[in-house]
Design a protein around this motif. Structure first.
Motif, mmCIF file in Angstrom:
data_model
loop_
_atom_site.group_PDB
_atom_site.id
_atom_site.type_symbol
_atom_site.label_atom_id
_atom_site.label_comp_id
_atom_site.label_asym_id
_atom_site.label_seq_id
_atom_site.Cartn_x
_atom_site.Cartn_y
_atom_site.Cartn_z
ATOM 1 N N GLY A 168 0.729 -1.169 -0.016
ATOM 2 C CA GLY A 168 0.112 0.093 -0.071
ATOM 3 C C GLY A 168 0.705 1.205 -0.009
ATOM 4 N N LYS A 169 0.135 2.360 -0.266
ATOM 5 C CA LYS A 169 0.853 3.714 -0.378
ATOM 6 C C LYS A 169 1.501 3.958 1.135
ATOM 7 C CE LYS A 169 -0.919 6.698 -3.789
ATOM 8 N NZ LYS A 169 -2.070 7.747 -3.894
ATOM 9 N N GLY A 170 0.719 4.014 2.129
ATOM 10 C CA GLY A 170 1.244 4.369 3.278
ATOM 11 C C GLY A 170 1.270 3.496 4.584
ATOM 12 N N MET A 171 0.886 2.196 4.175
ATOM 13 C CA MET A 171 0.793 1.436 5.386
ATOM 14 C C MET A 171 1.773 0.156 4.972
ATOM 15 S SD MET A 171 -3.002 1.552 6.886
ATOM 16 C CE MET A 171 -3.583 0.188 6.026
ATOM 17 N N ARG A 172 2.288 -0.578 6.160
ATOM 18 C CA ARG A 172 2.885 -1.681 6.120
ATOM 19 C C ARG A 172 2.664 -2.504 7.189
ATOM 20 N NH1 ARG A 172 3.503 -0.354 1.559
ATOM 21 N NH2 ARG A 172 5.457 -0.343 0.325
ATOM 22 N N HIS A 173 3.236 -3.843 7.503
ATOM 23 C CA HIS A 173 2.791 -4.647 8.683
ATOM 24 C C HIS A 173 3.783 -5.778 8.828
ATOM 25 C CE1 HIS A 173 0.830 -6.813 5.305
ATOM 26 N NE2 HIS A 173 1.249 -8.015 5.890
ATOM 27 N N ILE A 174 3.864 -6.353 10.142
ATOM 28 C CA ILE A 174 4.457 -7.585 10.179
ATOM 29 C C ILE A 174 3.312 -8.362 10.752
ATOM 30 C CG2 ILE A 174 6.776 -6.448 10.530
ATOM 31 C CD1 ILE A 174 6.144 -6.610 13.559
ATOM 32 N N LYS A 175 3.638 -9.825 10.785
ATOM 33 C CA LYS A 175 2.922 -10.741 11.093
ATOM 34 C C LYS A 175 3.726 -11.373 12.286
ATOM 35 C CE LYS A 175 0.777 -11.530 6.576
ATOM 36 N NZ LYS A 175 0.685 -12.381 5.341
ATOM 37 N N LEU A 176 2.987 -11.706 13.498
ATOM 38 C CA LEU A 176 3.594 -12.341 14.825
ATOM 39 C C LEU A 176 2.607 -13.705 15.161
ATOM 40 C CD1 LEU A 176 4.002 -8.790 16.579
ATOM 41 C CD2 LEU A 176 5.780 -10.034 15.573
ATOM 42 N N LYS A 177 3.439 -14.691 14.919
ATOM 43 C CA LYS A 177 2.986 -15.972 15.116
ATOM 44 C C LYS A 177 3.051 -16.285 16.676
ATOM 45 C CE LYS A 177 3.480 -17.356 10.350
ATOM 46 N NZ LYS A 177 4.350 -17.701 9.342
ATOM 47 N N SER A 178 3.730 -15.832 17.336
ATOM 48 C CA SER A 178 4.177 -16.357 18.752
ATOM 49 C C SER A 178 4.733 -15.069 19.553
ATOM 50 C CB SER A 178 5.092 -17.569 18.925
ATOM 51 O OG SER A 178 6.468 -17.121 18.690
ATOM 52 N N ILE A 179 4.558 -15.328 20.938
ATOM 53 C CA ILE A 179 5.123 -14.102 21.786
ATOM 54 C C ILE A 179 6.569 -14.070 21.511
ATOM 55 C CG2 ILE A 179 5.334 -15.794 23.725
ATOM 56 C CD1 ILE A 179 3.824 -12.328 24.029
ATOM 57 N N ASN A 180 7.238 -15.086 21.227
ATOM 58 C CA ASN A 180 8.819 -14.950 21.023
ATOM 59 C C ASN A 180 9.161 -14.201 20.010
ATOM 60 O OD1 ASN A 180 8.779 -16.921 23.158
ATOM 61 N ND2 ASN A 180 8.796 -18.736 22.151
ATOM 62 N N GLU A 181 8.331 -13.896 18.894
ATOM 63 C CA GLU A 181 8.621 -13.177 17.849
ATOM 64 C C GLU A 181 8.592 -11.758 17.929
ATOM 65 O OE1 GLU A 181 6.144 -14.611 14.479
ATOM 66 O OE2 GLU A 181 7.327 -16.269 14.295
ATOM 67 N N ILE A 182 8.176 -11.216 19.295
ATOM 68 C CA ILE A 182 8.245 -9.709 19.396
ATOM 69 C C ILE A 182 9.550 -9.409 19.953
ATOM 70 C CG2 ILE A 182 7.155 -8.038 21.251
ATOM 71 C CD1 ILE A 182 4.783 -9.933 21.406
ATOM 72 N N ASP A 183 10.118 -8.505 19.100
ATOM 73 C CA ASP A 183 11.326 -7.715 19.336
ATOM 74 C C ASP A 183 11.211 -6.442 20.050
ATOM 75 O OD1 ASP A 183 13.827 -6.276 19.179
ATOM 76 O OD2 ASP A 183 14.441 -7.194 17.428
ATOM 77 N N ASN A 184 11.093 -6.388 21.334
ATOM 78 C CA ASN A 184 10.954 -5.248 22.063
ATOM 79 C C ASN A 184 11.550 -4.220 21.507
ATOM 80 O OD1 ASN A 184 8.857 -6.789 23.440
ATOM 81 N ND2 ASN A 184 9.922 -6.695 25.608
ATOM 82 N N HIS A 185 12.866 -4.341 21.573
ATOM 83 C CA HIS A 185 13.684 -3.172 21.013
ATOM 84 C C HIS A 185 13.476 -2.626 19.904
ATOM 85 C CE1 HIS A 185 17.354 -0.661 20.623
ATOM 86 N NE2 HIS A 185 17.434 -1.223 19.265
ATOM 87 N N LEU A 186 13.171 -3.429 18.864
ATOM 88 C CA LEU A 186 12.683 -3.110 17.289
ATOM 89 C C LEU A 186 11.374 -2.316 17.517
ATOM 90 C CD1 LEU A 186 13.285 -2.977 14.405
ATOM 91 C CD2 LEU A 186 12.191 -5.087 14.083
ATOM 92 N N LEU A 187 10.315 -2.844 18.140
ATOM 93 C CA LEU A 187 9.045 -2.406 18.200
ATOM 94 C C LEU A 187 9.120 -1.008 18.733
ATOM 95 C CD1 LEU A 187 6.727 -5.511 18.599
ATOM 96 C CD2 LEU A 187 7.693 -4.101 16.425
ATOM 97 N N THR A 188 9.750 -0.900 19.895
ATOM 98 C CA THR A 188 9.806 0.278 20.781
ATOM 99 C C THR A 188 10.356 1.489 19.847
ATOM 100 O OG1 THR A 188 10.284 -0.811 22.643
ATOM 101 C CG2 THR A 188 11.057 1.634 22.649
ATOM 102 N N THR A 189 11.563 1.266 19.085
ATOM 103 C CA THR A 189 11.963 2.145 18.091
ATOM 104 C C THR A 189 10.736 2.490 17.084
ATOM 105 O OG1 THR A 189 14.129 1.119 18.500
ATOM 106 C CG2 THR A 189 14.036 2.383 16.404
#
Length: 110
Positions: free
Chosen positions: A81-102
């Motif tokens: 899309g023009k202005g939106m992107r996403h990531i898909k998270l399949k488990s809690i272990n895929e959450i990168d706190n540092h990256l998402l915080t940034t």
């Protein structure tokens, strides 16, 4: 916290932990964040909408409005899309706190 967002998370079955973790991280990262329930999903807003959550059968989609503000050297963001992107998270272990915080900090800035 918006009651419809709370209900959405409560009814998410095995994806509750992912949704709640991301919600908490957003609130800890973006001081002026508010929640809304738009388009059938939780939407997070500072001065404008910057992120959303959506459940699917096998994953949680974490989407970003104005993705151009995000540094994504690992090319994790999906979409065309023009202005939106996403990531898909399949488990809690895929959450990168540092990256998402940034990303939350960058996306929520006007």
């Amino acid at each position: 916290m918006h009651p419809q967002v709370t209900d959405y998370i409560s009814n998410a079955g095995n994806q509750q932990e992912i949704l709640q973790t991301i919600r908490q991280l957003i609130h800890e990262t973006v001081p002026a964040v508010t929640e809304e329930f738009k388009w059938g999903r939780p939407v997070f807003r500072a001065s404008r909408d910057f992120a959303y959550l959506k459940t699917a059968k096998a994953y949680v989609t974490l989407g970003f409005f104005n993705y151009q503000k995000l540094n994504d050297p690992g090319n994790l963001l999906e979409g065309t899309g023009k202005g939106m992107r996403h990531i898909k998270l399949k488990s809690i272990n895929e959450i990168d706190n540092h990256l998402l915080t940034t990303w939350f900090k960058a996306a929520s800035i006007n």
